[in-house]
Design an enzyme around this catalytic site. Structure first.
Site: not given
Ligand code: NAD
Length: 475
Positions: A147, A170, A222, A244, A278, A377, A456
């Site tokens: 996303n 990746k 993810g 996250e 998110c 979600e 992060e």
């Protein structure tokens, strides 16, 4: 076919996977290699060989490289933004904005390479010197979602490199094009072979990276379901891990809120980028004194949003990323209705002339926090209004979730804003701002079930990408 980048070489490996435009599935963005454990093993070997020399480079060398990469991304922002919108489905303005963000992140971490420092302290023992050094971890594996297909690879790759690590990226198999473009830029930036590696593919490649004993740390963004498995595997082999994951973010609107500002925050936070963020506000927790006016004004705004091809001028909301996610959105619409929530707008599949994954932005009212649409979600343009009595009830409802990524509040009360900042159970709090939309020079991350490990971005990034070494000397 777009190839993997391993050990400084473009290489084939695995099947070719199709990357299709979600606005028009007849448009093939490209064919991308999809690797597995063999490509991961080759990439880890290359990174392991390259890591010591890269760790020994000067901050100036790393600054120059990251600055160069940032400059190229910024110079190519329109082209990269176009690719992003074409493969992921957010609008062109959002796509270009994300490309700019990626460039800014590289520029920021170029500076951070120069600023990384340890600490020298007085020892508690006479004559002894004690200092802490910040050192690279070694080989890091970066696993990213679809996303934010350029910003998230950038906000993991840039600090990994800035602080002297070799890495394997990746990216998501659903939108690998931007990560490949980033790899292409890095392949010409002057990095020694093996410092940056790109292996494309799905869960098999992600799993192989997570399990590989040569990978010292994994940074994952993810879903919660995949994240838990990544954590279990990395922790079992005592590697460092950072996760996250998803959110069920509340936006609280109090009676004293500026109505227009609150509606803007809800439209922007819940529906833009097709709700596929998110940080999207999916629970709109509204005090009873403003509830009816807020719902009426929100409804008016939503009716005027244009859902169309992400690349077309005038589009407010692009398509859902793929058929699987569209089905998930539609399933949750049905679940909400079956639970007794009242759908007052949208929620149906839309036809737009081209074969694409379009859905009308959906708004539920008369919902309770216990309904599944408020607990799980959805990750689509779907929001649910929960009516509450006052600030105290709003805060309790906002916190009544296993997630804790971001919490928003619209109010003109300084007292409530201050209380909310302290007591909202979330890693990020927004007052009179949409829950989505963050700065790049400050930490990003959640609490509770949304995150695990250090945050992060900003100054927090060094906590994950370096480790402390404490040295004692008797001179
Ligand atoms: P996902 O969990 O399906 O996939 C994420 C990545 O994990 C992909 O690269 C995928 O190939 C890989 N993967 C799949 N199975 C794996 C396995 N067994 N082992 C290792 N890797 C594996 O998530 P997604 O659908 O790509 O992204 C959407 C999710 O990401 C949402 O839940 C969203 O909230 C979350 N997200 C969180 C943040 C954040 O910073 N908190 C940001 C963006 C997205």
């Amino acid at each position: 076919m777009h190839q993997h980048f391993i050990g400084g070489e473009w290489t084939e490996g695995g099947e070719a996977m199709e990357n299709r435009n979600p606005s028009d599935t007849g448009d093939l963005v490209g064919l991308y290699a999809s690797g597995g454990s063999a490509e991961i093993a080759a990439a880890v070997e290359a990174a392991t060989t390259a890591a010591p020399a890269w760790a020994a480079t000067t901050p100036q060398q790393r600054f120059q490289l990251l600055d160069l990469v940032g400059s190229e991304i910024l110079a190519r922002q329109k082209e990269l933004g176009y690719l992003l919108s074409r493969e992921e489905g957010k609008t062109l303005a959002e796509g270009i904005g994300e490309a700019v963000r990626a460039g800014q992140i590289f520029k920021y971490f170029a500076g951070e390479a120069l600023r990384l420092s340890g600490v020298k302290l007085d020892s508690v023992r006479p004559g002894v010197e004690v200092e802490t050094l910040r050192q690279p971890i070694g080989v890091v594996g970066l696993i990213t979602p679809w996303n934010f297909p350029i910003a998230i690879p950038a906000w993991k790759t840039a600090p990994a490199l800035a602080f002297g690590n070799a890495l394997i990226l990746k990216p998501s198999e659903i939108a690998p094009g931007c990560a490949w473009a980033l790899a292409e830029i890095l392949s010409r930036a002057g990095l020694p072979a093996g410092v940056f590696n790109l292996v494309m593919g799905g869960g098999e490649a992600g799993s192989a990276l997570t399990e590989h004993p040569g990978v010292d740390a994994i940074s994952f963004t993810g879903s919660h379901a995949v994240g838990r498995g990544v954590a279990a595997k990395t922790v079992s082999r005592l590697a460092k891990v950072q996760l996250e994951m998803g959110g069920k973010n509340p936006l609280v609107v109090l009676d004293d809120a500026d109505l227009e500002l609150a509606v803007n925050a809800a439209v922007q936070g819940a529906y833009y980028s097709t709700g596929q963020r998110c940080t999207a506000s999916s629970r709109l927790i509204v005090a009873e004194g403003i509830h009816d006016r807020f719902v009426a004004a929100l409804l008016e705004r939503l009716k005027n949003l244009r859902v169309d091809d992400a690349l077309a001028e005038g589009t407010d909301i692009g398509p859902v990323v793929d058929e699987r996610q569209l089905k998930k959105d539609l399933d949750y619409i049905a679940i909400g209705k079956a639970e007794g929530a009242r759908l007052i707008l949208g929620g149906e599949r839309l036809a737009r002339g081209k074969p694409g994954h379009y859905i009308a932005p959906a708004l539920f009212v008369d919902t309770t926090n216990a309904m599944r649409i408020n607990c799980e979600e959805i990750f689509g343009p779907v929001a649910a209004v929960i009516r509450v009595k006052d600030f105290e009830e709003a805060l309790a409802v906002a916190n009544d979730t296993p997630f804790g990524l971001v919490a928003g509040l619209c109010t003109t009360s300084l007292k409530h804003a201050s209380h909310f900042k302290r007591h909202a159970q979330a890693g990020m709090v927004m007052v009179n701002l949409p829950t989505a939309g963050v700065d790049y020079h400050v930490p990003f991350g959640g609490s509770k079930g949304s995150s695990h490990g250090s945050h992060e971005q900003g100054r927090a990034a060094k906590d994950f990408y370096t480790s402390d070494k404490t040295c004692y000397t008797l001179p």
